[in-house]
Design an enzyme around this catalytic site. Structure first.
Site, PDB file in Angstrom:
ATOM      1  N   GLY A  76     -44.533 -26.469  12.965  1.00 56.09           N
ATOM      2  CA  GLY A  76     -43.344 -26.374  13.521  1.00 56.09           C
ATOM      3  C   GLY A  76     -43.131 -25.109  14.415  1.00 56.09           C
ATOM      4  N   THR A  77     -43.912 -24.133  14.004  1.00 57.37           N
ATOM      5  CA  THR A  77     -43.762 -22.728  14.775  1.00 57.37           C
ATOM      6  C   THR A  77     -44.179 -22.886  16.095  1.00 57.37           C
ATOM      7  OG1 THR A  77     -44.008 -21.565  12.526  1.00 57.37           O
ATOM      8  CG2 THR A  77     -44.515 -20.182  14.566  1.00 57.37           C
ATOM      9  N   ASN A 154     -32.962 -23.983   6.609  1.00 57.40           N
ATOM     10  CA  ASN A 154     -33.937 -23.686   5.650  1.00 57.40           C
ATOM     11  C   ASN A 154     -33.534 -23.225   4.329  1.00 57.40           C
ATOM     12  OD1 ASN A 154     -34.518 -22.162   7.779  1.00 57.40           O
ATOM     13  ND2 ASN A 154     -35.992 -21.133   6.035  1.00 57.40           N
ATOM     14  N   GLN A 182     -36.445 -29.330   9.043  1.00 59.53           N
ATOM     15  CA  GLN A 182     -35.982 -29.359   7.755  1.00 59.53           C
ATOM     16  C   GLN A 182     -35.419 -30.534   7.455  1.00 59.53           C
ATOM     17  OE1 GLN A 182     -36.593 -28.081   4.830  1.00 59.53           O
ATOM     18  NE2 GLN A 182     -37.625 -26.171   5.556  1.00 59.53           N
ATOM     19  N   SER A 203     -42.070 -30.900  11.408  1.00 64.05           N
ATOM     20  CA  SER A 203     -43.658 -30.296  11.043  1.00 64.05           C
ATOM     21  C   SER A 203     -44.136 -30.857   9.922  1.00 64.05           C
ATOM     22  CB  SER A 203     -43.057 -29.033  10.493  1.00 64.05           C
ATOM     23  OG  SER A 203     -44.541 -28.439   9.714  1.00 64.05           O
ATOM     24  N   GLY A 204     -45.303 -31.451  10.011  1.00 65.99           N
ATOM     25  CA  GLY A 204     -45.782 -32.537   8.872  1.00 65.99           C
ATOM     26  C   GLY A 204     -45.829 -32.145   7.593  1.00 65.99           C
ATOM     27  N   THR A 241     -58.563 -30.420  20.799  1.00 68.81           N
ATOM     28  CA  THR A 241     -58.758 -31.704  20.324  1.00 68.81           C
ATOM     29  C   THR A 241     -57.830 -32.002  19.068  1.00 68.81           C
ATOM     30  OG1 THR A 241     -61.193 -31.396  20.701  1.00 68.81           O
ATOM     31  CG2 THR A 241     -60.735 -32.973  19.130  1.00 68.81           C
ATOM     32  N   CYS A 329     -41.705 -17.902   4.150  1.00 67.38           N
ATOM     33  CA  CYS A 329     -42.433 -16.945   5.090  1.00 67.38           C
ATOM     34  C   CYS A 329     -41.841 -15.486   5.092  1.00 67.38           C
ATOM     35  CB  CYS A 329     -42.125 -17.365   6.683  1.00 67.38           C
ATOM     36  SG  CYS A 329     -42.596 -19.063   6.730  1.00 67.38           S
TER      37      CYS A 329
HETATM   38  N1  PLP Z   1     -38.481 -24.119  11.109  1.00 68.72           N
HETATM   39  C1  PLP Z   1     -37.975 -24.354  10.014  1.00 68.72           C
HETATM   40  C2  PLP Z   1     -36.532 -24.416   9.757  1.00 68.72           C
HETATM   41  C3  PLP Z   1     -38.662 -24.052   8.745  1.00 68.72           C
HETATM   42  O1  PLP Z   1     -38.207 -24.295   7.533  1.00 68.72           O
HETATM   43  C4  PLP Z   1     -40.295 -23.900   9.017  1.00 68.72           C
HETATM   44  C5  PLP Z   1     -41.082 -23.526   8.018  1.00 68.72           C
HETATM   45  O2  PLP Z   1     -40.744 -23.260   6.751  1.00 68.72           O
HETATM   46  C6  PLP Z   1     -40.771 -23.837  10.310  1.00 68.72           C
HETATM   47  C7  PLP Z   1     -39.845 -23.732  11.349  1.00 68.72           C
HETATM   48  C8  PLP Z   1     -42.146 -23.559  10.748  1.00 68.72           C
HETATM   49  O3  PLP Z   1     -42.765 -24.527  10.317  1.00 68.72           O
HETATM   50  P1  PLP Z   1     -44.425 -24.495  10.111  1.00 68.72           P
HETATM   51  O4  PLP Z   1     -44.666 -23.971   8.640  1.00 68.72           O
HETATM   52  O5  PLP Z   1     -44.927 -26.125  10.368  1.00 68.72           O
HETATM   53  O6  PLP Z   1     -44.694 -23.513  11.273  1.00 68.72           O
END
Ligand code: PLP
Length: 419
Positions: A76-77, A154, A182, A203-204, A241, A329
């Protein structure tokens, strides 16, 4: 597949989720038998490419899009960073509108951009975590490249009216990105492709697929420049890849997210509400953070006044209950959560907040266990705490807030005297 641990009561599904057994099963052949590179010309590689195509169709269906609108990323980042970066490059404009309550993926990227010559407007939120559309409108400038606003928070689960914001952006000729990490399986996203949203991140690992795979939806005709530059994978829009097994897993997880949507919105919400209401009935000095109507069905963020969240979390951990304060995080940081601070909670109250987040793999037994453990734990911590409600100085919570304010002013005065 190993069975999930039964010594853990997992109430932290906004941090990450358990891989669904069906997802794991779908992935295994691509970790063992079918290891060919999907870009290879021979049929052993081509066969893998076919499964990649199928997964892309399933992910696209989650947001009502066509497969060409889906780019697979590593997380997701990366999806968040890629959307914002691309908008700055394709428009040549230097201003970004976002909020104070985004995930660190957007907060830290925009902080970096600000230090490197870009302009950033960070919108505040109301005390219940909601965002005003009028504030978004006021913040858009002639040099705004992109508005990036999350779909659901989140930490609190509070949702923002992103489709309305997207339409506003379209009217003003500004690109719109939403971090929807989310939301899959909790909110119906099938109308996304019909909306004015240009970019959407997922994000998976938040939807029972593995970690290390993400998605960036890019609306047809919205320009995108690659953020990860390399080979011609993802139609030249993201080099590297493909993480085939995880992408196949994400395809299966997307299908299941749609299948379970109604359940998540009803059964999981009922569990969450039972948990919250029982705690509120059992313990005084408790507050639910965030607008209780405009919220994800699985998230509960609770202030336990007069205790430190870290103490609660350590005790929960000792009995195998997983929950968190802030986002995974930022755990470990002593600063109160930026989300709760933006909602004007006092530092003392923000430090007393614990987030519980549920999934379809939680059962009523998990809720019963948490309800058995938490109230006596809070009572014990409050009895030990110098901040406890029984302490004569702290009988009124406002006294704590006023004292913190005084301490801050005193510290500021002392430091100015020392300058
Ligand atoms: N955005 C939100 C709202 C999230 O909750 C998160 C993960 O906690 C992310 C982005 C980041 O996703 P990833 O852990 O896949 O990088």
């Amino acid at each position: 597949m190993h069975a999930p641990r039964n010594d853990v009561t997992y109430l932290d599904n906004n941090a990450t989720t358990r891989i669904a057994p069906e997802v794991f099963e779908a992935m295994v052949p691509f970790l063992t038998e079918y290891y060919g590179n999907p870009s290879s010309a021979y049929s052993f590689g081509k066969r893998v490419e076919g499964h990649l195509k199928e997964a892309r169709e399933k992910v696209a269906a989650l947001v009502g899009a066509t497969p060409k609108e889906i780019i697979f990323t590593s997380c997701g980042t990366e999806s968040d960073n890629a959307a914002i970066w691309s908008a700055l490059q394709t428009t040549g404009k230097k201003h970004i509108v976002t909020t104070q309550v985004e995930h660190s993926a957007v907060i830290n990227q925009t902080d970096w951009l600000e230090k490197n010559g870009y302009g950033v407007t960070r919108l505040g939120v109301a005390a219940d975590g909601t965002l005003s559309l009028a504030d978004v409108e006021k913040a858009i400038r002639d040099d705004t490249a992109i508005v990036s606003i999350m779909w659901a928070n989140n930490e609190t689960g509070v949702t923002f009216p992103v489709e309305e914001i997207a339409s506003l952006c379209k009217e003003k000729g500004v690109l719109f990105h939403t971090d929807a990490v989310q939301t899959p399986g909790k909110i119906d996203l099938r109308h996304v492709a019909k909306s004015d949203i240009d970019f959407l991140s997922m994000s998976g690992h938040k939807l029972h697929a593995p970690k290390g795979v993400g998605v960036l939806y890019v609306k047809k005709r919205t320009k995108i420049l690659p953020y990860v530059i390399g080979g011609g994978q993802e139609r030249g829009k993201r080099g590297g890849t493909e993480n085939v097994a995880s992408i196949v897993g994400l395809g299966r997880a997307s299908e299941m997210a749609l299948e379970h949507l109604a359940e998540e919105q009803v059964r999981v919400k009922t569990m969450r509400d039972r948990f919250e209401n029982a705690l509120l009935a059992r313990l005084p000095h408790l507050y639910v953070n965030g607008n209780r109507e405009q919220r994800l069905p699985n998230t509960s963020n609770i202030a336990f006044d007069f205790v430190e969240a870290e103490a609660v979390l350590m005790r929960l951990d000792a009995v195998g209950i997983c929950a968190s304060s802030g986002s995974a995080c930022t755990t470990g940081s002593l600063d109160p959560s930026h989300v709760l601070s933006a909602m004007s909670l006092t530092p003392a109250r923000a430090r007393s907040c614990v987030r519980f987040s549920f999934s379809r793999y939680n059962s009523d037994a998990d809720i019963d266990r948490a309800l058995e453990v938490i109230p006596p734990m809070i009572e014990e911590l409050r009895a030990m705490s110098p901040l406890g409600p029984e302490h004569p100085d702290n009988f009124d919570y406002d006294v704590v807030a006023a004292r913190e304010k005084e301490e801050k002013m005193m510290a500021a005065t002392l430091s100015s005297l020392n300058d």
